[in-house]
Motif scaffolding. Sequence first.
Motif, short mmCIF file in Angstrom:
data_model
loop_
_atom_site.label_atom_id
_atom_site.label_comp_id
_atom_site.label_asym_id
_atom_site.label_seq_id
_atom_site.Cartn_x
_atom_site.Cartn_y
_atom_site.Cartn_z
N SER A 139 -49.89 150.19 -13.78
CA SER A 139 -51.30 150.48 -13.60
C SER A 139 -51.88 149.68 -12.43
CB SER A 139 -52.03 150.10 -14.89
OG SER A 139 -53.41 149.98 -14.65
N ARG A 143 -55.66 142.87 -16.26
CA ARG A 143 -56.49 142.19 -17.27
C ARG A 143 -56.39 140.70 -16.96
NH1 ARG A 143 -57.06 143.51 -22.96
NH2 ARG A 143 -57.89 141.71 -24.06
N GLN A 181 -63.03 137.09 -19.97
CA GLN A 181 -61.98 138.00 -19.50
C GLN A 181 -62.57 138.99 -18.52
OE1 GLN A 181 -59.43 139.69 -22.47
NE2 GLN A 181 -59.71 137.99 -23.91
N LEU A 183 -61.52 142.97 -16.46
CA LEU A 183 -60.62 144.05 -16.05
C LEU A 183 -60.95 144.35 -14.60
CD1 LEU A 183 -60.92 146.27 -19.22
CD2 LEU A 183 -58.85 145.10 -18.45
N GLN A 185 -59.81 146.74 -11.19
CA GLN A 185 -59.02 147.88 -10.72
C GLN A 185 -58.87 147.85 -9.20
OE1 GLN A 185 -60.40 151.70 -12.08
NE2 GLN A 185 -59.24 152.82 -10.54
N GLU A 214 -52.31 139.91 -16.64
CA GLU A 214 -51.29 140.87 -17.09
C GLU A 214 -51.73 142.27 -16.64
OE1 GLU A 214 -52.69 141.31 -21.70
OE2 GLU A 214 -51.84 139.39 -21.06
N SER A 216 -52.90 145.93 -17.23
CA SER A 216 -53.63 146.59 -18.31
C SER A 216 -52.96 147.91 -18.68
CB SER A 216 -55.06 146.85 -17.86
OG SER A 216 -55.72 147.67 -18.80
N LYS A 217 -53.17 148.35 -19.92
CA LYS A 217 -52.67 149.66 -20.31
C LYS A 217 -53.58 150.77 -19.76
CE LYS A 217 -50.43 148.14 -24.60
NZ LYS A 217 -50.88 146.72 -24.55
N PHE A 255 -60.52 147.44 -25.41
CA PHE A 255 -60.33 145.99 -25.51
C PHE A 255 -61.29 145.32 -26.48
CE2 PHE A 255 -63.89 145.63 -22.81
CZ PHE A 255 -63.69 146.38 -21.65
#
Length: 512
Positions: A139, A143, A181, A183, A185, A214, A216-217, A255
């Motif tokens: 991806s 994250r 945290q 996210l 992109q 890590e 992310s899904k 999440f």
Amino acid sequence: MSHSTPATANGNNSKEFKGDQFPCSPSRVLHIRKIPNEVTEAEVISLGLPFGKVTNLLMLKAKSQAFLEMASEEEAVTMVNYYTPVTPHLRSQPVYIQYSNHRELKTDTLPNQARVQTALHAVNSGGLSNEGSLLHGQSPVLRIIVENLFYPVTLEVLYQIFSKFGTVLKIITFTKNNQFQALLQYADPINAYHAKMALDGQNIYNACCTLRIEFSKLTSLNVKYNNDKSRDFTRFDLPSGDGQPSLDPTMAAAFGAPGLISSPYTGTSGFAHTVSFPQAAGLSVSAVPGALAPLAITTSAISGRMAIPGIAGNPGNSVLLVSNLNPDAITPHGLFILFGVYGDVHRVKILFNKKENALVQMADATQAQLAMCHLNGQRLHGRVLRVALSRHQTVQLPREGHEDQGLTKDYSNSPLHRFKKPGSKNFLNIFPPSATLHLSNIPPSVTENDLKSLFENSGSTVNAFKFFQKDRKMALIQLGSVEEAILALIDLHNTELGESHHLRVSFSKSTI
């Protein structure tokens, strides 16, 4: 001579480059300059991907240039509008994008276009959310968890750090399990891969704010609001929400974010100096409206939302409250030298009626946070220091004619400031207090025994000593404890050693 002179084959006619102006009219073909030599076709294509379909590419490696063709002029305009205030980077080098004089690229007859077609097919067959993208199944979304959060990390700070590895499209920040945290992109999975490899486990500040990263899904983020919690950098038309942006329900499920963090500190003034990574270029917000003027964007797009909030905003509080001091041993000068390891101290005030407490005013909020991060909980004169942000914005000097027994001192013009010069090497050598001290500016005539005696006479136990092999002007000295080292640094920093050399003392990251 008419202005309709056709562009030369590489689009590099002299008209196009007058002071980096844009050619008069938008085109779906974009001209990209200053491309690093080793950049691949896929990396250049990734610049255009967030804005639509890339239909063709012509690489001119010998000239460090490329032409990128988008499916529509509208997509090309969006791309240029985005990259005008925010300089894109390839392989950590800035590249420059403008409209080409060409209306389309005709490359069928050119050699080496097979690689381009392969790269275009690989990217366009999957776009951003595909499973078979440039890195199989990986991806473009990372994250990020920030551990050991002594210092509020803002969306801007993350943007600045992660932009070095590629185009950041969207960021969402939130708190989950009491952890900050985010996210984030990228335009391309390869950028996410490089950023994870380089940044996972790094500290944003020395000894605190550790990044855990890590993949992310999620393959794409859905941002509804542009504000200090979430941002879509490809859409300047999003509302700011009412300060509490709600997440898209499917995202929230992904999440389980109960609510988004509200950061008490939005300024990043002075931030770039202490970041362990080079500063991202292109964040000069003041230039944005001017830079966009030639593009005739509708005013709603420039209604102030483009200015990255916080970069030039409130610099936060730079005054620290230091408590649990030993009133019999502490002096303003001692606090000035100790806190001066982490920033430039402007004023120190030991409180007249409560001498266990002092106010220390640093040059800016970043330095105050750094000093708090490193000195809170250390031992000084037999007491455990407590360091917190004060509610005072400045330290008041005593009024004329009011003597305060020398408890308030103004150091704003002190020659002993370590961080006066922007980009000073001292910014790279900020470490937590340790029993090993780094000594520098030692004149050739001073021996190991001279320095050991100096420290022993000030009350330290010297456990080890070592001159630097390559540079005898520097040495490491290891003392009996961290507290001894703190006291020795306060006592001996700036000691005259003869030959107009003054000893420089700081904490070392290494031991002997």
